[in-house]
Write a protein that holds these residues in place. Structure first.
Motif, PDB file in Angstrom:
ATOM      1  N   GLY A 143       0.754  -1.239   0.000  1.00 53.69           N
ATOM      2  CA  GLY A 143       0.000   0.000   0.000  1.00 53.69           C
ATOM      3  C   GLY A 143       0.784   1.289   0.000  1.00 53.69           C
ATOM      4  O   GLY A 143       0.200   2.369  -0.012  1.00 53.69           O
ATOM      5  N   GLU A 144       2.104   1.196   0.019  1.00 49.15           N
ATOM      6  CA  GLU A 144       2.894   2.425  -0.045  1.00 49.15           C
ATOM      7  C   GLU A 144       2.803   3.008  -1.451  1.00 49.15           C
ATOM      8  O   GLU A 144       2.657   2.270  -2.425  1.00 49.15           O
ATOM      9  CB  GLU A 144       4.359   2.150   0.305  1.00 49.15           C
ATOM     10  N   THR A 145       2.897   4.295  -1.532  1.00 51.07           N
ATOM     11  CA  THR A 145       2.870   4.947  -2.845  1.00 51.07           C
ATOM     12  C   THR A 145       4.248   4.875  -3.492  1.00 51.07           C
ATOM     13  O   THR A 145       5.271   4.718  -2.812  1.00 51.07           O
ATOM     14  CB  THR A 145       2.476   6.427  -2.726  1.00 51.07           C
ATOM     15  N   ALA A 146       4.264   5.015  -4.804  1.00 50.50           N
ATOM     16  CA  ALA A 146       5.536   5.031  -5.526  1.00 50.50           C
ATOM     17  C   ALA A 146       6.401   6.198  -5.058  1.00 50.50           C
ATOM     18  O   ALA A 146       7.617   6.075  -4.949  1.00 50.50           O
ATOM     19  CB  ALA A 146       5.282   5.106  -7.026  1.00 50.50           C
ATOM     20  N   ASP A 147       5.763   7.322  -4.758  1.00 52.30           N
ATOM     21  CA  ASP A 147       6.517   8.488  -4.263  1.00 52.30           C
ATOM     22  C   ASP A 147       7.183   8.195  -2.924  1.00 52.30           C
ATOM     23  O   ASP A 147       8.269   8.713  -2.646  1.00 52.30           O
ATOM     24  CB  ASP A 147       5.604   9.701  -4.133  1.00 52.30           C
ATOM     25  N   ALA A 148       6.551   7.370  -2.101  1.00 52.38           N
ATOM     26  CA  ALA A 148       7.131   7.021  -0.800  1.00 52.38           C
ATOM     27  C   ALA A 148       8.261   6.005  -0.949  1.00 52.38           C
ATOM     28  O   ALA A 148       9.242   6.047  -0.207  1.00 52.38           O
ATOM     29  CB  ALA A 148       6.055   6.469   0.129  1.00 52.38           C
ATOM     30  N   VAL A 149       8.131   5.102  -1.895  1.00 57.02           N
ATOM     31  CA  VAL A 149       9.113   4.038  -2.094  1.00 57.02           C
ATOM     32  C   VAL A 149      10.360   4.553  -2.816  1.00 57.02           C
ATOM     33  O   VAL A 149      11.480   4.113  -2.544  1.00 57.02           O
ATOM     34  CB  VAL A 149       8.478   2.863  -2.885  1.00 57.02           C
ATOM     35  N   TYR A 150      10.168   5.492  -3.714  1.00 55.10           N
ATOM     36  CA  TYR A 150      11.238   5.951  -4.609  1.00 55.10           C
ATOM     37  C   TYR A 150      12.545   6.349  -3.905  1.00 55.10           C
ATOM     38  O   TYR A 150      13.619   5.856  -4.299  1.00 55.10           O
ATOM     39  CB  TYR A 150      10.734   7.092  -5.498  1.00 55.10           C
ATOM     40  N   PRO A 151      12.513   7.206  -2.883  1.00 55.66           N
ATOM     41  CA  PRO A 151      13.802   7.604  -2.279  1.00 55.66           C
ATOM     42  C   PRO A 151      14.592   6.425  -1.731  1.00 55.66           C
ATOM     43  O   PRO A 151      15.815   6.346  -1.925  1.00 55.66           O
ATOM     44  CB  PRO A 151      13.396   8.572  -1.153  1.00 55.66           C
ATOM     45  N   ASP A 152      13.916   5.513  -1.063  1.00 56.75           N
ATOM     46  CA  ASP A 152      14.607   4.330  -0.543  1.00 56.75           C
ATOM     47  C   ASP A 152      15.092   3.436  -1.675  1.00 56.75           C
ATOM     48  O   ASP A 152      16.170   2.839  -1.591  1.00 56.75           O
ATOM     49  CB  ASP A 152      13.689   3.528   0.376  1.00 56.75           C
ATOM     50  N   ALA A 153      14.312   3.338  -2.739  1.00 56.10           N
ATOM     51  CA  ALA A 153      14.703   2.505  -3.879  1.00 56.10           C
ATOM     52  C   ALA A 153      15.999   3.015  -4.504  1.00 56.10           C
ATOM     53  O   ALA A 153      16.870   2.219  -4.868  1.00 56.10           O
ATOM     54  CB  ALA A 153      13.582   2.475  -4.911  1.00 56.10           C
ATOM     55  N   VAL A 154      16.129   4.313  -4.610  1.00 58.08           N
ATOM     56  CA  VAL A 154      17.344   4.900  -5.185  1.00 58.08           C
ATOM     57  C   VAL A 154      18.547   4.601  -4.292  1.00 58.08           C
ATOM     58  O   VAL A 154      19.596   4.146  -4.774  1.00 58.08           O
ATOM     59  CB  VAL A 154      17.178   6.424  -5.398  1.00 58.08           C
TER      60      VAL A 154
END
Length: 50
Positions: free
Chosen positions: A19-30
């Motif tokens: 349920g996390e948004t892509a905007d929330a996941v993105y910084p950690d993904a990078v």
């Protein structure tokens, strides 16, 4: 290399499915991708360099 990519993708997909948004996941993904590929690069050393 594919295993590293797959592990990163799995983590991102897991978080999105929870349920996390892509905007929330993105910084950690990078950050995770940068760290993972840095470690992979160091671990490979001079393998296949000329």
């Amino acid at each position: 290399m594919l295993g590293t990519r797959n592990a990163l993708m799995s983590e991102n997909i897991r978080r999105l499915l929870e349920g996390e948004t892509a905007d929330a996941v993105y910084p950690d993904a990078v950050v995770n991708a940068e760290q993972a590929f840095h470690l992979l690069e160091r671990g490979l050393g001079d393998y296949r360099t000329r």
